[in-house]
Design an enzyme around this catalytic site. Structure first.
Site, PDB file in Angstrom:
ATOM      1  N   ASP A 110      -0.988   1.438  -4.109  1.00 13.66           N
ATOM      2  CA  ASP A 110      -1.884   0.448  -4.714  1.00 13.66           C
ATOM      3  C   ASP A 110      -3.228   1.049  -5.090  1.00 13.66           C
ATOM      4  O   ASP A 110      -4.156   0.338  -5.463  1.00 13.66           O
ATOM      5  CB  ASP A 110      -2.063  -0.768  -3.804  1.00 13.66           C
ATOM      6  CG  ASP A 110      -2.796  -0.451  -2.510  1.00 13.66           C
ATOM      7  OD1 ASP A 110      -2.773   0.720  -2.082  1.00 13.66           O
ATOM      8  OD2 ASP A 110      -3.389  -1.373  -1.915  1.00 13.66           O
ATOM      9  N   SER A 149       0.814  -1.212   0.000  1.00 13.93           N
ATOM     10  CA  SER A 149       0.000   0.000   0.000  1.00 13.93           C
ATOM     11  C   SER A 149       0.849   1.263   0.000  1.00 13.93           C
ATOM     12  O   SER A 149       1.605   1.522  -0.921  1.00 13.93           O
ATOM     13  CB  SER A 149      -0.962  -0.042   1.193  1.00 13.93           C
ATOM     14  OG  SER A 149      -1.902   0.988   1.144  1.00 13.93           O
TER      15      SER A 149
END
Length: 447
Positions: A244, A103
């Site tokens: 992401d 992430s």
């Protein structure tokens, strides 16, 4: 059944260090494959996406080996946003979806998160069952039942076409100059292309991934780069995604950043006016600003709070039948459109509001007055339990007593990093700072 390996967003750690090793990824893939093949049969399939981290190649290959060893057929998507994996898992009738990403973390970290056949992230219970399988002997498939793997060349394109369907059919982005910061991550192709196809003049930044520059001085966790681009190009708005692309921060024409709370407030108010906000409720975490709660209450709407983590927001939304939720950090979950946070879809909803109202971003992005909030992180070594220290407990209790009726204190462990997060809110900023710094000092002494 408790979980040891999985955190609040899958398994995460430093690449090539336990648990983010090729060996563990292989075993994790095999365990997940065995979990989803409990009923036997054939034609089980899994889709795997990844962001742009160098270690993604290693983990992708290891997961593929583990999954095929238990008879799963693997469909490799390449670099795509996390929400694309949720969408394509369901669209392609897969039994399992896997996203390889850490992430918003730096490139040296990576992670593995799983989606079920419905496109939603796995429950805590399912993850615990996979861990239980992982701890034992994992039965491989018979030689004739070993799975196959192949690349899906149009996965990103399928996702892009879906994303465009979430934008109102009667609107276009003609005349809007948009900075899009893709954080050198998974949306580096998808996001600029979608905006251009909808008519925007696009200024893309963070679109040159090299395997090690993901989230580096760019994206939703470092919006200064996007802010400078907005001002330099005279853009109407900036959209900053994370590595992401399941998080978003939006910047107005002056380069001022609005977080997830402000975006959720705007959408909740609009959806309530249109009769679209199910249950008159927005779901957010304990981190969301007190000002958001007051804003909603003033409109007869309700804020339901959850533990930190977009998965817990989604679980609460599904239990209550609600369709809007998210996190201050920029996860915006709209279950009318997606099964997880989608930064690009959220950005398009904001752009649609700009196009519909013909108002500047600065008018739309600052919906409520925030209560001063201060968050500080304290890093600790694995194995330490600083929140169990008596001195730390006493200092937290003192802060809670001083802020009673004036604000609140929230202390928690991060679910993705070895950090203690110390947060407080209070309209008296001097008191706020003193209490947070006092707790931080106590935690630092304990670690």
């Amino acid at each position: 059944m408790s979980r040891k390996l999985f955190g609040t967003d899958g398994v995460r750690g430093r690449a090539n260090t336990y648990p983010m090793t090729a060996e563990m990824a292989l075993r994790l893939g095999a365990a997940a494959g065995r979990f989803f093949r409990r009923d036997g049969g054939s034609a089980h399939r899994v889709v795997i996406g990844k962001d742009t981290r160098l270690s993604g190649y290693m983990l992708e290959n290891a997961l593929t080996a583990g999954l095929t060893s238990t008879g799963m057929n693997v469909l490799l998507l390449g670099p795509v946003p996390t929400p694309a994996v949720g969408f394509l898992t369901r669209s392609m009738r897969a039994d399992l979806g896997v996203m390889i990403s850490a992430s918003h973390n730096p490139h040296h970290d990576n992670g593995i998160k799983f989606f079920g056949p419905d496109g939603f992230k796995l429950s805590d219970e399912a993850e615990a069952e996979i861990e239980a399988i992982l701890e034992g002997e994992i039965a491989p498939a018979q030689p004739q039942n070993i799975g196959r793997a192949r690349r899906i060349e149009d996965g990103r394109g399928r996702y892009q076409e879906f994303v465009k369907t979430t934008f109102p059919a009667g609107l276009r982005l003609d005349g809007l100059k948009v900075v899009i910061d893709c954080a050198n991550g998974a949306a580096y192709k998808a996001a600029p292309e979608v905006l251009w196809e909808l008519g925007a003049e696009v200024i893309p930044i963070g679109v040159s991934p090299n395997g090690t520059n993901i989230n580096e001085r760019c994206g939703s966790t470092h919006t200064q780069t996007a802010a400078e681009a907005v001002v330099a190009h005279g853009a109407h708005v900036g959209i900053a995604l994370d590595g992401d692309a399941d998080r978003v921060m939006i910047l107005d024409q002056n380069g001022r950043t609005a977080d997830g709370d402000q975006i959720m407030a705007l959408l909740a108010a609009r959806w309530a006016e249109e009769g679209r906000l199910r249950g008159g409720t927005l779901v957010a975490t304990v981190m969301s600003n007190l000002g958001l709660e007051r804003f909603l209450q003033g409109r007869g709407l309700r804020l339901e709070r959850t533990a930190v983590g977009d998965r817990y927001v989604v679980e609460a939304m599904r239990r209550g039948g609600f369709n809007l939720g998210g996190e201050q950090s920029g996860h915006i979950v709209m279950t009318d459109y997606a099964t997880t946070g989608d930064g690009l879809v959220a950005g398009l909803q904001f752009l649609a509001e700009m196009a519909r109202t013909e108002r500047p971003a600065s008018d739309l992005l600052h919906t409520f007055e925030t209560v001063p909030q201060l968050l500080k992180n304290v890093r600790y070594e694995a194995g330490k339990q600083p929140l169990s220290d008596a001195t730390v407990k006493a200092r937290i209790a003192e802060a809670e007593a001083r802020l009673t009726g004036r604000g609140r204190v929230l202390i928690r462990k991060s679910g993705t990093e070895p950090l203690i997060r110390v947060m407080a809110e209070c309209e008296d900023e001097a008191l706020l700072r003193a209490e947070v710094e006092g707790i931080v000092a106590a935690v630092e002494a304990a670690v």
